[in-house]
Design an enzyme around this catalytic site. Structure first.
Site, mmCIF file in Angstrom:
data_model
loop_
_atom_site.group_PDB
_atom_site.id
_atom_site.type_symbol
_atom_site.label_atom_id
_atom_site.label_comp_id
_atom_site.label_asym_id
_atom_site.label_seq_id
_atom_site.Cartn_x
_atom_site.Cartn_y
_atom_site.Cartn_z
ATOM 1 C CG ASN A 172 -2.280 0.466 0.928
ATOM 2 O OD1 ASN A 172 -2.444 1.413 0.173
ATOM 3 N ND2 ASN A 172 -3.264 -0.188 1.478
ATOM 4 C CG ASP A 173 1.083 3.098 3.595
ATOM 5 O OD1 ASP A 173 0.087 3.653 3.085
ATOM 6 O OD2 ASP A 173 1.070 2.539 4.696
ATOM 7 C CB VAL A 174 6.061 0.395 -0.176
ATOM 8 C CG1 VAL A 174 6.364 0.208 1.296
ATOM 9 C CG2 VAL A 174 5.330 -0.802 -0.727
ATOM 10 C CB VAL A 175 3.017 1.140 -4.594
ATOM 11 C CG1 VAL A 175 3.997 -0.009 -4.765
ATOM 12 C CG2 VAL A 175 1.749 0.653 -3.907
ATOM 13 C CB ALA B 90 0.405 4.252 7.149
#
Lengths: 97, 483
Positions: free
Chosen positions: B410-413, B451
């Site tokens: 999720n957050d890493v992309v 997050a």
């Protein structure tokens, strides 16, 4: 300051710098095994626990020491086993299954 | 026999110093073996040899301690040592052999708790036995720090374990004057240790230090959100090491000082790396309560992101895209771990490769719940490690890639990290999955990630969302491609 302290600080900082040099070369790939590994090594507190559990002090000391031995030995045995188990899984392309 | 006694006594005196020397040499050998073991861990090819070296080192250190203890008359009772070692070996073996790789962060947190507990108890025993006025400045300071750090590591790690397991909310828990009260407790602990140096016999102060350590462990981890778990685990690693080092100072034992320093620094270093990978400062993680505000927003707004609707595709549509692809980059995230989908990923990759498609894996440094977690999960599924690529190596290749397959990440992309200055993850290096010709995102629902931040990647025109359990979806892809 006592000589023991100074000597201890030498040992601590030299180990810290050596650790910094060595650990910063561990690739991202192996960071989880590294944590399990350092965890097993920190089970060295088993050394202190053994002396606490085997002493002739009192029942309370022996009991606390025994719990410490238990906790530290779980870390040592479990930590080394799981590190090796993880590392066995890391294979290069075409490596044996 | 009586006549020979003086001679025996002399021989024993001689043997004493030899034994002591021998023990110290064993400790030295153990320390060298630990460092060599760590060095071997720098390369996957030599890593297993490194573990073996460290194991030999551990046996040497334990044997040396037992020898020393018996020789000095310190170790006189064996029954509890034997019982504890037997149970510890049993539990340790069970944990080592059977804990699933997806539960690795939980296990590491738990073992940090064990480490902290052991050290704190050794400190208490040390005070019980040598307590009172006869403890020197160095001795009492080291013992105080040992107990405070050990207790803090113990409860802090249990908190981290609880958060990872979901027993305790993964959200940051904050309350007014939090940092101030924590700071006051830290200062109070140090003050009490200072008092102990002045009057080592004040046992109330000693137990107050231990209690404050227990409380601090809970209160310091409470405000840290789930997204920061990799950093928290590293920090606890560091605390456990420092506590062990303090034990070394208290017991005047170099092998403990050295191991503690190695452990402490590895945790510190990894924590720094994780913080850097999230573009956040260390102190920010400690006191920032990451994601508190946006999380609340995401929760109140409900499921779907506002603005344009995401392009939700069927399994068949996505399988068609994959069938046509010549190159695929898989982006694994924690969602892959949750649905145990690493084997399904591997099976799909096999089919794609059989079709002549190039499959690689892009690993974000903070993907998962601890450093390097994704590497381990993929290794478990027999993905060769030379197919895994770090962010900085593979990121430029996304533009020339047909499909980026995002599995539960999720957050890493999240492109917001690049463009949206108001986003809490702004500035964090991300994997450029959005740059691929098509981005296929496998996700359970359209909810925000761990997050709690909305992801605009999901509404991009070149993104296709496939909703559902990642493992099931991947298996459907595989069977569709086999037809």
């Amino acid at each position: 300051m006592s000589l023991t302290l100074i000597f201890g600080l030498y040992v601590f900082f030299l180990a810290a710098f050596t650790g910094y040099q060595v650990i910063s070369k561990v690739p991202h790939l192996l960071h989880t095994p590294l944590m399990a590994f350092t965890n097993a090594i920190s089970g060295i507190s088993l050394v202190g626990s053994l002396l606490a559990a085997g002493g002739h002090y009192g029942t309370l000391s022996t009991a606390l020491g025994a719990v410490a031995v238990l906790a530290a030995s779980i870390n040592v045995i479990g930590g080394f086993l799981i590190t090796d188990r993880m590392l066995r899984m890391f294979k290069k392309k075409g490596g044996a299954r | 026999m009586t006549a020979a006694q003086p001679q025996v006594a002399q021989a024993v005196v001689g043997a004493l110093s030899t034994a002591e020397t021998f023990v110290q040499l064993l400790y030295l050998a153990a320390s060298i073996l630990f460092i060599l073991g760590l060095k071997d861990l720098g390369d996957a090819q030599t890593a297993r040899r490194g573990v073996l070296l460290a194991e030999i080192g551990m046996v040497a250190a334990v044997a040396g301690t037992l020898l020393f203890g018996v020789d000095k008359g310190i170790i006189v009772r064996w029954e509890w040592i034997v019982v504890a070692l037997l149970i510890g070996t049993g539990v340790g073996t069970a944990m080592g052999l059977w804990i699933p790789m997806t539960k690795m962060p939980e296990r590491i947190a738990l073992s940090h708790a064990f480490g902290g507990l052991a050290v704190a108890l050794v400190g208490v025993v040390e005070y019980l036995n040598h307590g009172g006025p006869q403890m020197g400045t160095l001795h009492i300071t080291a013992t105080g720090l040992e107990v405070a750090l050990g207790a803090l590591t113990f409860t802090g790690s249990l908190m981290a374990f609880g958060k990872l397991q979901g027993f305790i909310t993964g959200r940051p828990v904050t309350y007014p004057l939090q940092n101030l009260s924590n700071l006051a407790m830290i200062v109070g602990t140090l003050g009490l240790i200072g008092l102990l140096v002045h009057s080592p016999g004040a046992s109330w102060a000693f137990y107050a230090v231990a209690t404050l350590g227990v409380l601090l462990g809970v209160l310091l981890v409470l405000p840290i959100g789930g997204a920061d778990m990799p950093v928290v685990i590293c920090l606890l690693n560091s605390y456990a090491g420092l506590a062990a080092s303090a034990t070394g100072f208290a017991l005047d034992n170099n092998v403990l000082i050295i191991c503690g320093a190695l452990d402490g620094f590895s945790g510190f270093l990894l924590g720094m790396m994780m913080s850097k990978a999230m573009n956040r400062s260390f102190s920010n993680v400690l006191f920032g309560a990451f994601g508190a505000a946006p999380e609340a927003k995401a929760v109140t707004e409900g499921a779907a992101p506002s603005g344009p609707a995401p392009n939700v595709g069927s399994v068949e549509e996505a399988a068609e895209v994959l069938r046509a692809a010549r190159s695929v980059i898989v982006v694994p995230g924690y969602g892959m771990a949750v649905s145990q989908a690493q084997h399904a990923v591997r099976d799909l990759a096999n089919v794609l490769q059989a079709n002549g498609c190039d499959v690689r894996y892009a690993i974000h440094p903070v993907a998962g719940r601890m450093p390097g977690h994704m590497n381990v999960l993929l290794a478990e599924a027999n993905v060769p490690y030379d197919h895994l690529f770090d962010l900085d190596v593979i990121n430029d290749d996304f533009t020339a890639t047909d499909v980026a397959l995002v599995v539960g990440a999720n957050d890493v992309v999240n492109p917001a990290a690049r463009s949206n200055q108001s986003s809490p993850i702004y500035g964090m290096p991300i994997l450029s999955a959005d740059m691929a010709k098509t981005c296929v995102v496998l996700k359970r629902s359209l909810n925000a990630g761990f997050a709690g931040i909305e992801n605009e990647l999901f509404v991009r025109s070149n993104t296709m969302m496939v909703l559902g359990d990642a493992k099931k979806t991947l298996m459907q892809f595989t069977s569709a491609l086999k037809e």
